[in-house]
Design a protein around this motif. Structure first.
Motif, short mmCIF file in Angstrom:
data_model
loop_
_atom_site.label_atom_id
_atom_site.label_comp_id
_atom_site.label_asym_id
_atom_site.label_seq_id
_atom_site.Cartn_x
_atom_site.Cartn_y
_atom_site.Cartn_z
N GLN A 91 0.84 -1.20 0.00
CA GLN A 91 0.00 0.00 0.00
C GLN A 91 0.87 1.25 0.00
N LYS A 92 1.93 1.24 0.80
CA LYS A 92 2.83 2.39 0.84
C LYS A 92 3.48 2.62 -0.52
N ILE A 93 3.92 1.55 -1.15
CA ILE A 93 4.56 1.67 -2.46
C ILE A 93 3.57 2.23 -3.48
N GLU A 94 2.32 1.81 -3.41
CA GLU A 94 1.31 2.34 -4.34
C GLU A 94 1.10 3.84 -4.08
N ARG A 95 1.16 4.24 -2.82
CA ARG A 95 1.04 5.67 -2.48
C ARG A 95 2.26 6.44 -3.01
N VAL A 96 3.44 5.84 -2.89
CA VAL A 96 4.65 6.45 -3.42
C VAL A 96 4.50 6.66 -4.93
N LYS A 97 3.97 5.64 -5.63
CA LYS A 97 3.77 5.77 -7.08
C LYS A 97 2.89 6.98 -7.38
N GLU A 98 1.79 7.09 -6.64
CA GLU A 98 0.87 8.20 -6.84
C GLU A 98 1.57 9.54 -6.63
N LEU A 99 2.31 9.66 -5.54
CA LEU A 99 2.99 10.91 -5.23
C LEU A 99 4.10 11.22 -6.24
N LEU A 100 4.77 10.20 -6.71
CA LEU A 100 5.80 10.41 -7.74
C LEU A 100 5.19 10.97 -9.01
N LEU A 101 4.02 10.44 -9.39
CA LEU A 101 3.37 10.90 -10.62
C LEU A 101 2.87 12.35 -10.50
N LEU A 120 13.46 3.76 1.34
CA LEU A 120 12.31 3.84 0.44
C LEU A 120 12.70 3.40 -0.97
N SER A 121 13.80 3.91 -1.48
CA SER A 121 14.24 3.57 -2.84
C SER A 121 14.49 2.08 -3.00
N ALA A 122 15.16 1.48 -2.00
CA ALA A 122 15.45 0.04 -2.05
C ALA A 122 14.17 -0.78 -2.03
N GLN A 123 13.23 -0.41 -1.15
CA GLN A 123 11.96 -1.13 -1.07
C GLN A 123 11.15 -0.93 -2.34
N PHE A 124 11.15 0.27 -2.88
CA PHE A 124 10.42 0.57 -4.11
C PHE A 124 10.96 -0.28 -5.26
N LYS A 125 12.27 -0.35 -5.40
CA LYS A 125 12.86 -1.13 -6.48
C LYS A 125 12.58 -2.62 -6.29
N LYS A 126 12.63 -3.10 -5.06
CA LYS A 126 12.36 -4.51 -4.78
C LYS A 126 10.94 -4.89 -5.19
N ILE A 127 9.99 -4.02 -4.94
CA ILE A 127 8.58 -4.30 -5.22
C ILE A 127 8.24 -4.07 -6.70
N THR A 128 8.71 -2.97 -7.26
CA THR A 128 8.29 -2.60 -8.62
C THR A 128 9.27 -3.02 -9.70
N GLY A 129 10.54 -3.19 -9.32
CA GLY A 129 11.57 -3.47 -10.32
C GLY A 129 12.16 -2.21 -10.93
N PHE A 130 11.70 -1.06 -10.50
CA PHE A 130 12.16 0.23 -11.01
C PHE A 130 12.64 1.10 -9.86
N THR A 131 13.57 1.98 -10.14
CA THR A 131 13.92 3.00 -9.15
C THR A 131 12.81 4.04 -9.18
N LEU A 171 11.57 12.99 -3.26
CA LEU A 171 11.59 11.64 -2.71
C LEU A 171 11.84 11.68 -1.21
N ASN A 172 12.65 12.61 -0.77
CA ASN A 172 12.92 12.77 0.65
C ASN A 172 11.64 13.14 1.42
N GLU A 173 10.84 14.04 0.86
CA GLU A 173 9.57 14.43 1.50
C GLU A 173 8.59 13.26 1.53
N ILE A 174 8.55 12.49 0.46
CA ILE A 174 7.67 11.31 0.41
C ILE A 174 8.10 10.29 1.45
N ALA A 175 9.40 10.03 1.54
CA ALA A 175 9.92 9.07 2.52
C ALA A 175 9.55 9.50 3.94
#
Length: 189
Positions: free
Chosen positions: A125-135, A156-167, A141-145
């Motif tokens: 859920q957090k990663i999906e929220r990060v996607k939304e905020l990135l868009l 955050l970046s490591a977890q995001f890449k692990k889940i999505t496959g993208f930085t 990224l620091n404010e989102i984290a």
């Protein structure tokens, strides 16, 4: 009468359920994520009709206690991550206090019923929220984290890449085709 409704994940869902209950003359007093309270006590035939009409709209009326509890857990997590500005939520404390149950019991039940750990569901859920905020491209990224309670941007970046496959940077460039509906996040892991 209190109705527990699955798949309500946003304000539009609240509006849709409210309108559906009004059209059916069920006298909704309050409708919020995951539940509706009606002034009218519904008989078995009315409950069956409401269940069918909700299914036609992509919702599900929950009747079993385990299902209701799982849905409440999901609703609380989604609400805090996607619809709240409150920083740094400790989900174990929040869920235990909101549901008046021991967190380890909630976590075990969630894992057994959903086939995914509660912690992993929260991360998704957090990663999906990060996607939304990135868009939206309005926050760094620091404010989102910081907003989502990550210890650092690197975490955050490591977890995001692990889940999505993208930085996060690559994702921001790729766009919205990589987003998922909130009620399907725990599926297809």
């Amino acid at each position: 009468m209190k109705l527990i409704i699955k798949n309500m994940v946003c304000p539009r869902c609240i509006t849709a359920v409210t309108q559906l209950l009004q059209v059916m003359d069920m006298q909704p007093l309050q409708v919020s994520l995951g539940e509706a309270i009606t002034a009218k006590e519904l008989d078995v035939n009315e409950i069956t009709t409401v269940k069918q009409k909700l299914q036609e709209q992509g919702f599900e009326l929950l009747e079993e206690n385990k299902e209701k509890l799982i849905d409440r857990i999901k609703t609380i997590v989604i609400d805090k991550i996607h619809h709240s500005d409150q920083d740094k939520v400790v989900f174990s404390e929040l869920l235990a206090s909101e549901l008046h149950k021991d967190y380890s019991g909630l976590s075990k039940l969630f894992s057994a019923e959903e086939g995914i750990t509660l912690e992993h569901f929260i991360i998704l859920q957090k990663i999906e929220r990060v996607k939304e905020l990135l868009l939206y491209n309005e926050m760094t990224l620091n404010e989102i984290a910081d907003m989502l309670g990550y210890s650092s941007t690197a975490h955050l970046s490591a977890q995001f890449k692990k889940i999505t496959g993208f930085t996060p940077t690559v994702f921001r460039k790729k766009g919205s085709e990589l987003r998922k509906p909130l009620d399907n996040i725990s599926q297809n892991i």
